[in-house]
Each structure stands twice: as structure tokens, then as C-alpha cells.
Write a protein that holds these residues in place. Structure first.
Motif, PDB file in Angstrom:
ATOM      1  N   LYS A   1       1.056  -1.513  -0.093  1.00  0.00           N
ATOM      2  CA  LYS A   1       0.212  -0.274  -0.188  1.00  0.00           C
ATOM      3  C   LYS A   1       1.219   1.160  -0.177  1.00  0.00           C
ATOM      4  O   LYS A   1       1.699   0.869   0.123  1.00  0.00           O
ATOM      5  CB  LYS A   1      -1.108   0.231   0.661  1.00  0.00           C
ATOM      6  N   PRO A   2       0.497   2.120  -1.404  1.00  0.00           N
ATOM      7  CA  PRO A   2       0.663   3.577  -0.523  1.00  0.00           C
ATOM      8  C   PRO A   2       1.251   3.855   1.147  1.00  0.00           C
ATOM      9  O   PRO A   2       0.365   4.067   2.096  1.00  0.00           O
ATOM     10  CB  PRO A   2      -0.070   4.596  -0.749  1.00  0.00           C
ATOM     11  N   GLY A   3       2.662   4.465   1.205  1.00  0.00           N
ATOM     12  CA  GLY A   3       3.360   4.607   2.479  1.00  0.00           C
ATOM     13  C   GLY A   3       3.376   5.955   3.256  1.00  0.00           C
ATOM     14  O   GLY A   3       2.875   6.595   2.399  1.00  0.00           O
ATOM     15  N   PRO A   4       3.711   5.568   4.801  1.00  0.00           N
ATOM     16  CA  PRO A   4       3.202   7.164   4.993  1.00  0.00           C
ATOM     17  C   PRO A   4       4.159   8.341   4.621  1.00  0.00           C
ATOM     18  O   PRO A   4       3.626   9.585   4.129  1.00  0.00           O
ATOM     19  CB  PRO A   4       3.329   6.985   6.341  1.00  0.00           C
ATOM     20  N   ARG A   5       5.009   8.268   4.327  1.00  0.00           N
ATOM     21  CA  ARG A   5       6.158   9.138   3.513  1.00  0.00           C
ATOM     22  C   ARG A   5       5.760   9.831   2.213  1.00  0.00           C
ATOM     23  O   ARG A   5       5.646  10.710   1.200  1.00  0.00           O
ATOM     24  CB  ARG A   5       7.405   8.436   3.794  1.00  0.00           C
ATOM     25  N   THR A   6       5.292   9.011   1.481  1.00  0.00           N
ATOM     26  CA  THR A   6       5.181   9.323  -0.160  1.00  0.00           C
ATOM     27  C   THR A   6       3.668   9.800  -0.152  1.00  0.00           C
ATOM     28  O   THR A   6       3.485  10.784  -0.907  1.00  0.00           O
ATOM     29  CB  THR A   6       4.814   7.744  -0.678  1.00  0.00           C
ATOM     30  N   ARG A   7       2.655   9.247   1.131  1.00  0.00           N
ATOM     31  CA  ARG A   7       1.406   9.863   1.174  1.00  0.00           C
ATOM     32  C   ARG A   7       1.525  11.391   1.780  1.00  0.00           C
ATOM     33  O   ARG A   7       1.219  13.094   1.030  1.00  0.00           O
ATOM     34  CB  ARG A   7       0.750   9.554   2.414  1.00  0.00           C
ATOM     35  N   ALA A   8       2.995  12.132   2.465  1.00  0.00           N
ATOM     36  CA  ALA A   8       3.039  13.354   2.586  1.00  0.00           C
ATOM     37  C   ALA A   8       3.415  14.210   2.020  1.00  0.00           C
ATOM     38  O   ALA A   8       3.147  15.559   1.290  1.00  0.00           O
ATOM     39  CB  ALA A   8       4.092  13.157   3.954  1.00  0.00           C
ATOM     40  N   LEU A   9       5.091  13.409   0.400  1.00  0.00           N
ATOM     41  CA  LEU A   9       4.754  14.203  -0.066  1.00  0.00           C
ATOM     42  C   LEU A   9       3.943  14.594  -1.339  1.00  0.00           C
ATOM     43  O   LEU A   9       3.836  15.400  -1.633  1.00  0.00           O
ATOM     44  CB  LEU A   9       6.152  13.164  -1.060  1.00  0.00           C
ATOM     45  N   GLN A  10       2.923  13.582  -1.332  1.00  0.00           N
ATOM     46  CA  GLN A  10       1.959  13.896  -2.391  1.00  0.00           C
ATOM     47  C   GLN A  10       0.818  15.066  -1.600  1.00  0.00           C
ATOM     48  O   GLN A  10       0.386  16.225  -2.409  1.00  0.00           O
ATOM     49  CB  GLN A  10       0.624  13.004  -2.181  1.00  0.00           C
ATOM     50  N   ALA A  11       0.565  15.342  -0.396  1.00  0.00           N
ATOM     51  CA  ALA A  11       0.299  16.289   0.125  1.00  0.00           C
ATOM     52  C   ALA A  11       0.701  17.508  -0.123  1.00  0.00           C
ATOM     53  O   ALA A  11       0.174  18.666  -0.120  1.00  0.00           O
ATOM     54  CB  ALA A  11       0.128  15.981   1.463  1.00  0.00           C
ATOM     55  N   LEU A  12       2.498  17.384   0.116  1.00  0.00           N
ATOM     56  CA  LEU A  12       2.966  18.771  -0.213  1.00  0.00           C
ATOM     57  C   LEU A  12       2.994  19.322  -1.352  1.00  0.00           C
ATOM     58  O   LEU A  12       2.749  19.919  -2.171  1.00  0.00           O
ATOM     59  CB  LEU A  12       4.477  18.102  -0.043  1.00  0.00           C
ATOM     60  N   TYR A  13       2.912  18.141  -2.331  1.00  0.00           N
ATOM     61  CA  TYR A  13       2.782  18.341  -3.760  1.00  0.00           C
ATOM     62  C   TYR A  13       1.240  19.449  -4.100  1.00  0.00           C
ATOM     63  O   TYR A  13       1.751  20.765  -5.204  1.00  0.00           O
ATOM     64  CB  TYR A  13       3.485  17.745  -4.848  1.00  0.00           C
TER      65      TYR A  13
END
Length: 283
Positions: free
Chosen positions: A263-275
Motif C-alpha cells: 500500500k502507499p506508504g506514509p512518507r509518499t502520502r506526505a510528499l503527495q500532500a506537500l505537492y
């Protein structure tokens, strides 16, 4: 009314658009292109895309068809005439038209075409659930830093990956991942380091990657630029890819290996949100 496109100085219905038989982009792939994301009617990272367009043209010794403000005006008019809210604006500049010959006249006038494509860029299934990417030998020419219209290698690699049940493909050369067939590849290590390959002639400098790197730097995060192997990619804690048309997309399987828990990981989710926040999208 159908879509309005731009062809060498004119806005016309797509049904009336014509490219000359002797256009070198058609005959030789002697052309470069750019794709800019549009979200809520606004172009995203367009300064980076136009800078890359200018660099690609310079590397091929093709003059600018229009100066940058004029190109922005064309893009803006295309968005307005097609009432585009979400999607992309495509630009392509060919060297020009001349009878077929490997040698080209120095007096050729470049040809600029452009069009919009409506599509959802945020909240997609791929962004929510992640994608599976295949690994394949890189079939392309050696100047991948120039964004040319010669995309047959990528087309073949993507088609083969889809036939094997994958959503996309990362390319490999000399035992190292170069990039995605139409994206920049990233890993996140177990200790939280973000990895992507450094700019060189082996890869295209990604505009979305550069925009994300600027946001990361402002947020106190560091992206380490170095090459990595397919095995290192398959053993990563998280993985994702970036591009103008897919933004930040999690990768949850590479080849036959599931990444993390699939599943998408928490750090990737944070980068998605940042962008997305920087792009003005509520998350």
C-alpha cells in the motif's frame, strides 16, 4: 463545438488542423515537446516546462518558434478556448518543413503546434492505491536529457509492460534504473532517505521532480541524487514516480516484488500532500 488546437500561428478546430507532409517532426522525429499540467484552470510548474523546452531546442539547434511570453499566451488561449479545468496542455516544436533529406537547411522556420487534453489529475485510482511497475531494458537513444518526439522505445516498453499485467515500466541500463518510461523514479529507504537519479544525458530532467525537490528543501527534507539498482528498488521501504500528467504516484510493486505492505506508504502520502498543497489543491 469540438476541441480548438493551435497550428503554426492559428487557432483552428481539430478537424481542420493540418501538419505538412514534409514536416521533419513527422519524417524524422526532429522535434521536441512539453506537457504542462492544468488544475482548476491553472498551469502547474509551467516555468520549469518552458525552461526545459528552451533547453531541448537549444541542444538540437532549433530556434524558438515564439518567445516565452508568446508561448504562455498560446497556452492560456488554448485553456480558455477549450474551457479546460483539469488536464494538460501539449506543445510540440519541429525543426520545420523541407523536402526529405538527412541534412537540413539552416533557414528552416520552426513549427509550433499545441492542444489540450481534459483528464483528472488528482484523486486518481493510481494516486490513491498505487501502481505496479515492470522492469525492462532501456531501448532509447543516448540523449534522453532532450525531450524529443522520438518515443517509440517508450511506447514499446509501456505496451509490453501492460501486456504483462503492469501499470507502467521503469527502464534499466548497465545494471541501474534510469527512469520511468514517462516519469521520474524515486525510492524511499528504510531510514527515510528519498532517492532519485541525478540529472545527466541518461535521463530527462523531470519538472515535477524538480518542483517537488524545491518543496522538500523548503520543508527541511533532502532528496539524495544517485543511481540505484533494480534490486535496491525492489527492497525499498516505499517507491513513487513523478510526472506532469500523474503528479506524485505511489509504486506498490516493482517487477515481482511487493513494496512495503503493498500500500502507499506514509512518507509518499506526505510528499503527495506537500505537492498538491503547493499546487493549490485541498487535501
Amino acid at each position: 463545438m469540438g476541441r480548438i488546437v493551435y497550428v503554426h500561428g492559428q487557432f483552428v478546430p481539430e478537424e481542420e488542423a493540418r501538419i505538412g507532409l514534409f514536416d521533419r517532426g513527422f519524417l524524422f522525429g526532429d522535434a521536441v515537446y512539453e506537457v504542462t499540467a492544468v488544475i482548476a484552470g491553472r498551469m502547474i510548474d509551467n516555468d520549469l516546462h518552458l525552461a526545459r523546452l528552451e533547453r531541448s531546442l537549444k541542444e538540437l539547434d532549433i530556434p524558438l518558434a515564439l518567445d516565452r511570453p508568446e508561448i504562455v499566451a498560446v497556452q492560456t488561449e488554448l485553456i480558455a478556448r477549450n474551457a479546460l479545468q483539469d488536464g494538460t496542455v501539449y506543445l510540440q516544436v519541429s525543426r520545420g518543413e523541407a523536402d526529405r533529406d538527412f541534412f537540413y537547411p539552416a533557414t528552416l522556420a520552426p513549427r509550433l503546434v499545441g492542444f489540450t487534453q481534459a483528464k483528472s489529475l488528482t484523486g486518481t485510482k493510481a494516486q490513491q492505491n498505487g501502481i505496479a511497475v515492470d522492469l525492462a531494458s532501456d531501448p532509447r537513444w543516448q540523449r534522453r536529457d532532450i525531450k524529443t518526439a522520438m518515443l517509440l522505445g517508450q511506447v514499446m516498453a509501456k505496451q509490453a509492460a501492460r501486456a504483462r499485467g503492469f501499470d507502467d515500466v521503469w527502464l534499466v541500463e548497465g545494471g541501474l534504473v534510469t527512469e520511468g518510461a514517462s516519469s521520474t523514479a524515486h525510492l524511499i529507504t528504510a531510514d527515510g532517505r528519498i532517492l532519485t537519479r541525478a540529472a545527466s544525458q541518461a535521463t530527462l530532467p523531470g519538472c515535477t521532480q524538480r518542483a517537488l525537490a524545491r518543496l522538500c528543501a523548503a520543508d527541511g527534507l533532502h532528496i539524495e541524487e544517485r543511481a540505484f539498482t533494480p534490486e535496491e528498488a525492489q527492497g525499498a521501504a516505499e517507491a513513487f514516480q513523478t510526472s506532469a500528467s500523474s503528479l506524485v504516484t505511489p509504486v506498490v510493486r516493482i517487477g515481482d516484488r511487493v513494496i512495503g505492505d503493498g500500500k502507499p506508504g506514509p512518507r509518499t502520502r506526505a510528499l503527495q500532500a506537500l505537492y498538491l498543497e503547493a499546487a493549490g489543491v485541498s487535501v
